[in-house]
Design a protein around this motif. Structure first.
Motif, mmCIF file in Angstrom:
data_model
loop_
_atom_site.group_PDB
_atom_site.id
_atom_site.type_symbol
_atom_site.label_atom_id
_atom_site.label_comp_id
_atom_site.label_asym_id
_atom_site.label_seq_id
_atom_site.Cartn_x
_atom_site.Cartn_y
_atom_site.Cartn_z
ATOM 1 N N GLN A 56 0.826 -1.204 0.000
ATOM 2 C CA GLN A 56 0.000 0.000 0.000
ATOM 3 C C GLN A 56 0.866 1.261 0.000
ATOM 4 O OE1 GLN A 56 -2.031 1.607 3.483
ATOM 5 N NE2 GLN A 56 -3.996 1.297 2.448
ATOM 6 N N LEU A 57 1.943 1.233 0.772
ATOM 7 C CA LEU A 57 2.833 2.383 0.838
ATOM 8 C C LEU A 57 3.491 2.680 -0.507
ATOM 9 C CD1 LEU A 57 4.647 2.082 4.282
ATOM 10 C CD2 LEU A 57 3.317 4.029 3.460
ATOM 11 N N GLY A 59 2.152 2.168 -3.456
ATOM 12 C CA GLY A 59 1.134 2.872 -4.226
ATOM 13 C C GLY A 59 0.942 4.289 -3.726
ATOM 14 N N TYR A 60 0.913 4.456 -2.416
ATOM 15 C CA TYR A 60 0.710 5.767 -1.807
ATOM 16 C C TYR A 60 1.868 6.697 -2.133
ATOM 17 C CZ TYR A 60 -1.443 8.742 1.791
ATOM 18 O OH TYR A 60 -2.100 9.751 2.461
ATOM 19 N N MET A 61 3.096 6.156 -2.095
ATOM 20 C CA MET A 61 4.276 6.949 -2.403
ATOM 21 C C MET A 61 4.272 7.421 -3.856
ATOM 22 S SD MET A 61 8.238 5.721 -2.504
ATOM 23 C CE MET A 61 7.843 4.735 -3.965
ATOM 24 N N ILE A 62 3.945 6.512 -4.775
ATOM 25 C CA ILE A 62 3.864 6.888 -6.191
ATOM 26 C C ILE A 62 2.820 7.977 -6.382
ATOM 27 C CG2 ILE A 62 3.200 6.049 -8.491
ATOM 28 C CD1 ILE A 62 4.429 3.344 -7.692
ATOM 29 N N SER A 63 1.717 7.860 -5.660
ATOM 30 C CA SER A 63 0.660 8.866 -5.724
ATOM 31 C C SER A 63 1.165 10.234 -5.288
ATOM 32 C CB SER A 63 -0.509 8.431 -4.845
ATOM 33 O OG SER A 63 -1.619 9.277 -4.989
ATOM 34 N N LYS A 64 2.033 10.259 -4.284
ATOM 35 C CA LYS A 64 2.594 11.526 -3.810
ATOM 36 C C LYS A 64 3.486 12.159 -4.874
ATOM 37 C CE LYS A 64 0.812 11.680 0.347
ATOM 38 N NZ LYS A 64 -0.133 12.749 0.732
ATOM 39 N N PHE A 65 4.312 11.353 -5.533
ATOM 40 C CA PHE A 65 5.172 11.881 -6.587
ATOM 41 C C PHE A 65 4.335 12.424 -7.752
ATOM 42 C CE2 PHE A 65 8.586 9.445 -4.525
ATOM 43 C CZ PHE A 65 9.632 10.356 -4.621
ATOM 44 N N PHE A 110 -1.713 -2.487 -3.207
ATOM 45 C CA PHE A 110 -0.971 -1.487 -3.982
ATOM 46 C C PHE A 110 -1.943 -0.570 -4.731
ATOM 47 C CE2 PHE A 110 0.682 -0.239 -8.154
ATOM 48 C CZ PHE A 110 1.795 0.501 -7.787
ATOM 49 N N LEU A 111 -2.947 -1.172 -5.370
ATOM 50 C CA LEU A 111 -3.938 -0.391 -6.115
ATOM 51 C C LEU A 111 -4.768 0.483 -5.177
ATOM 52 C CD1 LEU A 111 -5.159 -3.099 -8.665
ATOM 53 C CD2 LEU A 111 -3.656 -1.139 -9.118
ATOM 54 N N ASN A 112 -4.984 0.011 -3.954
ATOM 55 C CA ASN A 112 -5.719 0.799 -2.970
ATOM 56 C C ASN A 112 -4.954 2.064 -2.592
ATOM 57 O OD1 ASN A 112 -5.774 1.124 0.349
ATOM 58 N ND2 ASN A 112 -7.803 1.077 -0.583
ATOM 59 N N GLY A 113 -3.641 1.941 -2.416
ATOM 60 C CA GLY A 113 -2.847 3.103 -2.030
ATOM 61 C C GLY A 113 -2.588 4.077 -3.162
ATOM 62 N N LEU A 114 -2.621 3.578 -4.396
ATOM 63 C CA LEU A 114 -2.239 4.374 -5.559
ATOM 64 C C LEU A 114 -3.017 5.681 -5.721
ATOM 65 C CD1 LEU A 114 -0.232 4.291 -7.902
ATOM 66 C CD2 LEU A 114 -1.952 3.089 -9.262
ATOM 67 N N PRO A 115 -4.347 5.697 -5.519
ATOM 68 C CA PRO A 115 -5.067 6.973 -5.672
ATOM 69 C C PRO A 115 -5.115 7.821 -4.405
ATOM 70 C CG PRO A 115 -6.631 5.200 -5.370
ATOM 71 C CD PRO A 115 -5.278 4.559 -5.360
ATOM 72 N N LEU A 116 -4.971 7.196 -3.241
ATOM 73 C CA LEU A 116 -5.273 7.892 -1.990
ATOM 74 C C LEU A 116 -4.279 8.983 -1.630
ATOM 75 C CD1 LEU A 116 -6.539 4.942 0.246
ATOM 76 C CD2 LEU A 116 -7.880 6.654 -0.995
ATOM 77 N N GLY A 117 -3.049 8.876 -2.120
ATOM 78 C CA GLY A 117 -2.039 9.863 -1.765
ATOM 79 C C GLY A 117 -2.325 11.265 -2.259
ATOM 80 N N MET A 118 -3.203 11.406 -3.248
ATOM 81 C CA MET A 118 -3.494 12.733 -3.799
ATOM 82 C C MET A 118 -4.696 13.411 -3.153
ATOM 83 S SD MET A 118 -2.664 12.328 -7.884
ATOM 84 C CE MET A 118 -3.228 10.637 -8.072
ATOM 85 N N VAL A 119 -5.446 12.680 -2.354
ATOM 86 C CA VAL A 119 -6.675 13.245 -1.773
ATOM 87 C C VAL A 119 -6.371 14.433 -0.877
ATOM 88 C CG1 VAL A 119 -8.639 12.777 -0.269
ATOM 89 C CG2 VAL A 119 -7.926 11.067 -1.951
#
Length: 420
Positions: A56-57, A59-65, A110-119
């Motif tokens: 998850q992290l 995905g979340y990290m990629i979302s932040k970048f 991974f897919l769960n974290g991918l969008p959440l970092g931008m919210v």
């Protein structure tokens, strides 16, 4: 005129409540799975829970970048739609998590974290650039302090009292919060733009293209790197405490009490929110930065001191976790409410808060993912409490040094901004 001013204040507090609610609900899609222990379950010869956390992290990290560019550039009128789309995507990933075979569940996470970092960035962009930004952002940050404990308590309640399967529980928690989230987004979308007084005090906040982003970073990179280093350490300690909260509480002797997570984090939320919100009364941007750096330093001292006393049996587990939470979240929330906001406000360069916030977040989560990877996923240590406390000692001390460097740099740099 007074009626108009009163109406503006009312609309802003409604916006703060909506922002709090949106991000509170977002955590129902991100954190419930960490309330499950997944005891005895492994994947690829590693502890399942640690693998899921890392997946998850990532995905979340990629979302932040991605957010460094997307969140700082996206037009205001598309932000609400973006939030809803990201949340729905994450819930569909939780459905996959419930039904996929064990070896493939890490893909769903991974897919769960991918969008959440931008919210967070889209929500914060509705609040920045105002004389009341610190108070509004503090209310927003209160959501992720409190929500993590609440959704974990709900997750454990579903598992322990309702006999819900550990793999289905995250999907169910998400569904519980979906409608409140949609309503909150609709309210947030109606937030009025910054007033003329806001723009005069805090500078106009505009979208930033690639050139704007590079110019801002190049102008202040020594001080920003010092602050990013502090943010990385906070992200590491905070995320470890969050993801392995169940194991840390167990190390302190607290087991099978779902309410304890919500109780401790609610106390932390109230104290941290009030302390960070008072920055709105400091009109001078450089003075606000100086005071904030001092408060952040004292918070790190509190972390070290409370951990030392707890190791010698001087305080109860609940008091220790509350003090630890306060020490962590005061500086962490200060980045979201005051530090970057005041740097942008004091600078003559084109900029916005979410750009700096997402640059820090992307580096912070990258640091945590790397640490998890090189420390055999942290599961090699059976004593998560000891690992947490030893990490805290080292990183808190280092952060105090970095804060001192940043304080000296920005005091000198921003007080001579006419050089630009």
């Amino acid at each position: 005129m007074s009626d108009q001013s009163s109406a503006n204040r009312k609309s802003l507090w409604i916006a703060a409540a909506a922002a709090f609610s949106v991000y509170f609900c977002m955590y129902a899609f991100r954190k419930p799975f960490t309330a499950a222990a997944f005891d005895g379950q492994e994947v690829f010869n590693n502890e399942l829970k640690s693998v899921l956390i890392i997946s998850q992290l990532l995905g979340y990290m990629i979302s932040k970048f991605v957010g460094v560019r997307l969140v700082s550039e996206l037009n205001r009128k598309y932000r609400a739609l973006a939030i809803v789309g990201l949340i729905i995507f994450s819930e569909l990933a939780l459905v996959l998590f419930a039904i996929l075979p064990a070896d493939y569940k890490l893909i769903a996470m991974f897919l769960n974290g991918l969008p959440l970092g931008m919210v967070f960035g889209f929500v914060l962009s509705f609040l920045e650039g105002r004389t009341t930004t610190e108070a509004l952002s503090a209310a927003l940050c209160a959501s992720f302090i409190m929500s993590s404990g609440v959704v974990k308590s709900i997750g454990q309640w579903l598992i322990l009292d309702k006999s819900v399967d550990e793999f289905h529980m995250p999907m169910i928690v998400g569904l519980i919060f979906l409608l409140p989230l949609l309503f909150s987004v609709s309210v947030l979308q109606k937030t009025p733009p910054p007033s003329a007084l806001d723009i005069q005090a805090r500078n106009k906040r505009s979208t930033m293209n690639k050139g704007d982003r590079w110019n801002f970073f190049a102008a202040y990179w020594p001080g920003l790197l010092s602050l990013f280093t502090v943010y990385v350490t906070l992200t590491i300690i905070r995320t470890f405490r969050d993801d392995f909260g169940v194991e840390i509480w167990q190390g302190l002797g607290i087991r099978d009490k779902p309410s304890v997570y919500a109780s401790s984090e609610t106390i932390v939320m109230v104290i941290v929110t009030l302390l960070n919100a008072v920055a709105i009364y400091m009109r001078d941007n450089l003075r606000a930065l100086r005071v904030t750096f001092i408060i952040m330093t004292l918070a790190f001292v509190l972390l070290i001191g409370s951990t030392f006393i707890q190791n010698h049996g001087g305080i109860t587990p609940l008091l220790y976790m509350v003090l630890c939470g306060i020490g962590l979240y005061i500086p962490y929330v200060a980045f979201h409410t005051t530090v970057f906001e005041r740097i942008v406000s004091a600078s003559p360069l084109r900029g916005n808060l979410v750009f700096l916030m997402y640059l820090a977040d992307s580096i912070g989560y990258l640091g945590y993912v790397v640490l998890l990877s090189v420390k055999p996923l942290f599961e090699s240590s059976a004593n998560k409490l000891a690992l947490f406390q030893n990490t805290l000692y080292c990183l808190a001390g280092f952060s105090i040094l970095c804060l001192a460097i940043a304080a000296v740099y920005f005091q000198k740099k921003l007080s001579h901004k006419e050089a630009y």
